[in-house]
Design a protein around this motif. Structure first.
Motif, mmCIF file in Angstrom:
data_model
loop_
_atom_site.group_PDB
_atom_site.id
_atom_site.type_symbol
_atom_site.label_atom_id
_atom_site.label_comp_id
_atom_site.label_asym_id
_atom_site.label_seq_id
_atom_site.Cartn_x
_atom_site.Cartn_y
_atom_site.Cartn_z
ATOM 1 N N CYS A 113 0.845 -1.194 0.000
ATOM 2 C CA CYS A 113 0.000 0.000 0.000
ATOM 3 C C CYS A 113 0.883 1.246 0.000
ATOM 4 N N ALA B 245 -7.546 4.196 -4.990
ATOM 5 C CA ALA B 245 -8.853 4.458 -4.348
ATOM 6 C C ALA B 245 -9.242 5.930 -4.453
ATOM 7 N N VAL C 183 -14.187 5.714 -1.086
ATOM 8 C CA VAL C 183 -14.292 4.521 -0.241
ATOM 9 C C VAL C 183 -15.586 4.626 0.558
ATOM 10 N N SER D 5 -13.801 -3.538 1.734
ATOM 11 C CA SER D 5 -12.398 -3.961 1.871
ATOM 12 C C SER D 5 -12.058 -5.035 0.831
ATOM 13 N N HIS E 272 -7.257 -5.715 3.474
ATOM 14 C CA HIS E 272 -6.876 -4.312 3.276
ATOM 15 C C HIS E 272 -8.124 -3.450 3.393
ATOM 16 N N TRP F 79 -9.558 0.110 2.957
ATOM 17 C CA TRP F 79 -9.123 1.204 2.096
ATOM 18 C C TRP F 79 -9.257 2.573 2.747
ATOM 19 N N ASP G 182 -5.296 5.711 -1.381
ATOM 20 C CA ASP G 182 -4.391 4.547 -1.331
ATOM 21 C C ASP G 182 -4.128 4.096 -2.753
#
Ligand code: SIN
Length: 329
Positions: free
Chosen positions: A73, A150, A153, A163, A276, A278, A282
């Motif tokens: 990331c 991203a 989100v 996620s 993960h 977000w 990211d």
């Protein structure tokens, strides 16, 4: 990619370079800092602006970390489509969409994943990756890196939704029953694009239509070894996934179904999983050769998610010269 291709690439596999991590496992190499997530996969990489051309030394560090941690990331990176494409191209060629839909109008290598509807029309593919799979195992030249940036989100009551969960296929191979490892040592599996597509059509949540005969002809099934030597780590991975693997070719149909089910159950055990969660901006990259993933659709139509994606093929990473030169920089 043929079995022969994988075998010669395996000889080119490169073990990880010695480094001096601190107690948290954090390493600083040049301007880059790599902080492991502490789980079975994942690290955070800071100290680089990915919108700018990347030098060979930083690329080597990122490539090595990608093999080691599987999912990287890079926080606070929102790239323009052309910059996202250019960064992705460092890893290999980019696969564009089969349907020709939901691509950036100027940069078709960049796909749009989203549940946003504007003027009555979806702006992106709303259901991408919503079950366990690894990208492009259904192609002769399999997928290597996915790059996902991203933009929006979804959240509900402060809780992050949408996620992506990953599974570690180095660990899954290491912990596989030795008798099964021996039995499948030279086995191959057929992977079919239509398996995942058809499953999504049957689920009926996204309006996908069955593939036309022309579309099916463009995505014929592909065959790969069940165990691959990872071109970066030089270690074996379990290369089989519930989304696309339909048959172990050396076994009869009933036995193949039984063994595939056993492999799927094994590889998705909680101890191999990493989630993960977000944050906007990211930029995530993951290694499709050493991981599986699943995008969790736990958000509603008014909880907006918007991602920009490039899917990079493993056309370079299995070339011993590419990987040797890239890691030596
Ligand atoms: C994908 O499978 O490429 C999409 C993953 C995601 O949207 O989280």
């Amino acid at each position: 990619m043929s079995v022969k291709g994988h075998a010669s690439a395996a000889r080119g596999g490169v073990a990880s370079r010695p480094a001096l991590p601190d107690v948290a496992g954090r390493e600083t190499i040049g301007m880059l800092t790599i902080t492991p997530s502490g789980s079975v996969l994942g690290a955070r990489v800071t100290g680089i602006d990915l919108s700018r051309p990347m030098n060979g030394a930083d690329f080597a560090t990122i490539l090595r970390a990608l093999g080691q941690y599987g999912v990287l990331c890079f926080p606070d990176q929102l790239l323009e489509p052309a910059a996202l494409r250019d960064f992705s191209l460092r890893f290999g060629s980019i696969q564009t969409s089969l349907t020709g839909q939901f691509q950036d109008p100027e940069v078709p290598e960049v796909g749009i994943l989203s549940n946003i509807v504007e003027n009555g029309k979806p702006i992106g593919l709303a259901d991408a990756g919503q079950d366990w799979h690894t990208d492009m195992s259904y192609r002769d030249t399999m997928g290597f890196v996915n790059v996902l940036n991203a933009h929006k989100v979804p959240r509900r009551d402060g809780k992050v939704l949408g996620s992506t969960v990953f599974a570690n296929m180095h660990a899954a191979y290491d912990e596989l029953d030795p008798a099964l490892k021996k039995r499948l040592a030279t086995a191959t599996a057929t992977h079919d694009f239509n398996k995942f597509w058809d499953m999504m059509v049957k689920r009926g949540t996204s309006g996908r239509k069955p593939l036309t005969p022309e579309q099916r002809a463009k995505r014929p099934p592909a065959v790969h070894p069940v165990f691959l030597t990872h071109p970066i780590t030089g270690r074996k991975v379990l290369y089989c996934n519930p989304g696309y693997a339909v048959r172990i070719n050396e076994l009869d149909k009933a036995e193949s179904d039984r063994v595939l089910e056993a492999l799927f159950e094994h590889q998705l055990q909680p101890r191999f999983l990493h989630t993960h969660q977000w944050t906007e901006r990211d930029l995530l990259i993951w290694d499709n050769i050493g991981t599986l993933h699943n995008a969790i659709p736990d958000y509603g139509p008014n909880e907006h998610r918007l991602m920009k994606r490039c899917q990079v093929m493993a056309d370079k990473v299995f070339q011993p010269d590419f990987i040797r030169q890239a890691l030596a920089a």
